[in-house]
Design an enzyme around this catalytic site. Structure first.
Site, PDB file in Angstrom:
ATOM      1  N   HIS A   1      -6.776  -5.542  -6.135  1.00 52.97           N
ATOM      2  CA  HIS A   1      -6.136  -4.593  -7.286  1.00 52.97           C
ATOM      3  C   HIS A   1      -5.370  -5.567  -7.938  1.00 52.97           C
ATOM      4  CE1 HIS A   1      -2.253  -5.480  -5.183  1.00 52.97           C
ATOM      5  NE2 HIS A   1      -2.802  -5.473  -4.174  1.00 52.97           N
TER       6      HIS A   1
ATOM      7  N   ARG B   1      -2.726   1.548  -5.802  1.00 57.78           N
ATOM      8  CA  ARG B   1      -3.035   0.251  -6.697  1.00 57.78           C
ATOM      9  C   ARG B   1      -4.636  -0.066  -6.737  1.00 57.78           C
ATOM     10  NH1 ARG B   1       0.010  -0.825  -2.102  1.00 57.78           N
ATOM     11  NH2 ARG B   1      -0.646  -2.735  -0.596  1.00 57.78           N
TER      12      ARG B   1
ATOM     13  N   ARG C   1      -0.700 -15.829   6.678  1.00 57.23           N
ATOM     14  CA  ARG C   1      -2.125 -16.459   6.384  1.00 57.23           C
ATOM     15  C   ARG C   1      -2.868 -16.827   7.897  1.00 57.23           C
ATOM     16  NH1 ARG C   1      -1.651 -13.858   2.930  1.00 57.23           N
ATOM     17  NH2 ARG C   1      -1.948 -14.198   0.699  1.00 57.23           N
TER      18      ARG C   1
ATOM     19  N   HIS D   1      -7.658  -4.957  -1.368  1.00 59.59           N
ATOM     20  CA  HIS D   1      -6.338  -5.737  -1.244  1.00 59.59           C
ATOM     21  C   HIS D   1      -6.590  -7.177  -0.976  1.00 59.59           C
ATOM     22  CE1 HIS D   1      -4.302  -1.819  -1.632  1.00 59.59           C
ATOM     23  NE2 HIS D   1      -5.278  -1.402  -0.998  1.00 59.59           N
TER      24      HIS D   1
END
Ligand SMILES: O=C(O)[C@@H](CO)OP(=O)(O)O
Length: 348
Positions: free
Chosen positions: A103, A152, A234, A276
């Protein structure tokens, strides 16, 4: 111009070494591209391969796939072969395009807040990014769109499609219950043909960031330490407090991709997924066969489309399509070049 049956392209093996180094900002351009001339009788196509665009991964080398006069099995008159023969429909589709797009910038991206599954809209910049992304994919066939359940991602998909040259209308499918299905029916076959179904799936939602949702990322790093926050953000299997690890996110996102999206690609349908940063990282980890170590360094920028070609059961990364207005051409295959040419003819 009458579309000549293009001959088989000469196979060119473009070995591309692209070295990408990753920055904390999430992406860095890398021009590990090479120009490979593909000559056929009908037209010369320079394919600047693997413009590394805005997503990086580890050092990889690629070889150009054989482009041949394969039958295109697409669900769009613009790209259907001019001279379909009787046995064409029985042929397995040769390839399908898969576009992935994170997005555009969201209002909490702008505020540097952990977002996860909180349903925030795009910023003005995010809207502009989505529109620019649409320009970059405006010549690529799309038969189906998948988004997450979050606005979004849905805004990004719908805004991008305002730029598509085929001018089909993306329609969000409402199948949550029988009434929703009944009340959203389209009673014109012709109108239906000019629509692209948009399927929303919570399984494609951003990873759930647990007790970090709504916290400022910099303040969180100040409080818990930069290394700990980077680990939460991450790492593959270390979740944020009461949140999802990337592995947990993959268990739903990749499972959904394999069960619902991959069969569509296998049937020759061209798909766009608007989702996303982390749900797409988990899908790209699957597509690129990245290890849990390699995926740590994979970052996706907002609003940049990434093109894959699904062919004979494999996913071939083709880079990020450049905008139609930019000089040069795309990481296109012959089929995609044909589709674009037919759009040009249709829109003349
Ligand atoms: O906050 C989030 O939901 C994600 C994506 O914006 O952030 P990060 O990139 O840190 O995973």
């Amino acid at each position: 111009m009458q579309m000549m049956a293009t001959t088989v392209f000469q196979q060119a093996l473009g070995t591309l070494e692209s070295h990408s180094c990753l920055s904390s900002s999430g992406f860095r351009h890398e021009c590990g591209s090479a120009s490979v001339k593909l000559i056929s009788k009908d037209f010369k196509v320079d394919i600047a391969l693997m413009r590394r665009g805005n997503y990086c991964s580890k050092k990889r080398s690629f070889s150009l796939i054989q482009a041949s006069t394969s039958q295109t099995t697409v669900f769009d008159p613009v790209s259907s072969p001019l001279h379909k023969t009787a046995n064409d429909s029985k042929k397995k589709p040769s390839e399908a395009a898969l576009i992935l797009i994170r997005h555009g910038e969201s209002m909490w991206n702008e505020k540097n807040l952990f977002t996860g599954c909180v349903d925030v809209p795009l910023t003005k910049k995010g809207v502009e990014e989505a529109i620019e992304a649409g320009k970059r994919i405006s010549n690529i066939p799309i038969d189906l769109i998948y988004t997450s359940a979050l606005i979004r991602a849905q805004m990004t998909a719908m805004l991008a499609m305002t730029q598509h040259r085929r001018k089909k209308v993306p329609i969000i499918q409402h199948e949550e219950n029988e009434q929703a299905r009944a009340w959203s029916q389209i009673f014109s076959e012709e109108t239906n043909k000019q629509c692209i179904p948009v399927i929303t799936a919570w399984q494609l939602n951003e990873r759930m960031y647990g007790e970090l949702q709504g916290l400022n990322k910099q303040e969180t790093a100040d409080k818990y330490g930069k290394a700990k926050v980077q680990e939460w953000r991450r790492s593959y299997d270390i979740p944020p407090p009461n949140g999802e690890s990337l592995e947990m996110c993959a268990e739903r996102a990749v499972a959904y991709f394999q069960e619902h999206i991959e069969p569509q690609l296998q049937s020759g349908k061209n798909v766009m997924i608007a989702a996303h940063g982390n749900s797409l990282r988990s899908i790209i980890m699957y597509l690129d066969k990245l290890t849990s170590q390699e995926v740590i360094s994979l970052e996706l920028s907002t609003g940049i489309p990434m093109l894959y070609i699904f062919k004979e059961g494999s996913f071939i990364r083709r880079g990020s399509p450049v905008a139609p207005t930019e000089a040069g051409v795309y990481a296109y295959t012959k089929r995609l070049a044909q589709y674009r040419q037919r759009l040009d003819e249709m829109l003349q």
